[in-house]
Motif scaffolding. Structure first.
Motif, short mmCIF file in Angstrom:
data_model
loop_
_atom_site.label_atom_id
_atom_site.label_comp_id
_atom_site.label_asym_id
_atom_site.label_seq_id
_atom_site.Cartn_x
_atom_site.Cartn_y
_atom_site.Cartn_z
N PRO A 41 -7.81 2.03 -0.59
CA PRO A 41 -8.37 1.32 -1.76
C PRO A 41 -9.73 1.87 -2.23
N VAL A 42 -10.46 2.55 -1.35
CA VAL A 42 -11.79 3.04 -1.73
C VAL A 42 -11.70 4.39 -2.42
N THR A 43 -10.95 5.34 -1.81
CA THR A 43 -10.91 6.70 -2.33
C THR A 43 -9.69 6.99 -3.19
#
Length: 81
Positions: A41-43
């Motif tokens: 979900p972050v990268t």
């Protein structure tokens, strides 16, 4: 004895076909782990994570159908009463 062997062969055949079909009909070899693709979900990069799961393949299907055939064939060695 003949009937018992034939019913056993039929039961093995039906059970193995149902397990192979409803377990995800895999046309390859039997697998004990499957890669699960999950997005971070972050990268927003995709990663492959192994997941332990039994997926029966055609070798499992062939072995179980061969066993059922062996049982059905062995029933021919007994006489009718």
């Amino acid at each position: 004895m003949r009937t018992t062997l034939r019913i056993g062969a039929l039961a093995i055949m039906v059970f193995s076909l149902a397990l192979w079909f409803f377990g995800g009909p895999n046309l390859g070899w039997t697998k004990t782990s499957v890669d699960r693709i999950q997005k971070d979900p972050v990268t927003d990069l995709e990663g492959h994570f192994p997941e332990k799961r039994f997926v029966p393949g055609v070798d499992f299907l062939a072995a179980s159908l061969g066993m059922a055939g062996l049982l059905a064939g062995s029933s021919l060695f007994f006489r009718k009463k």
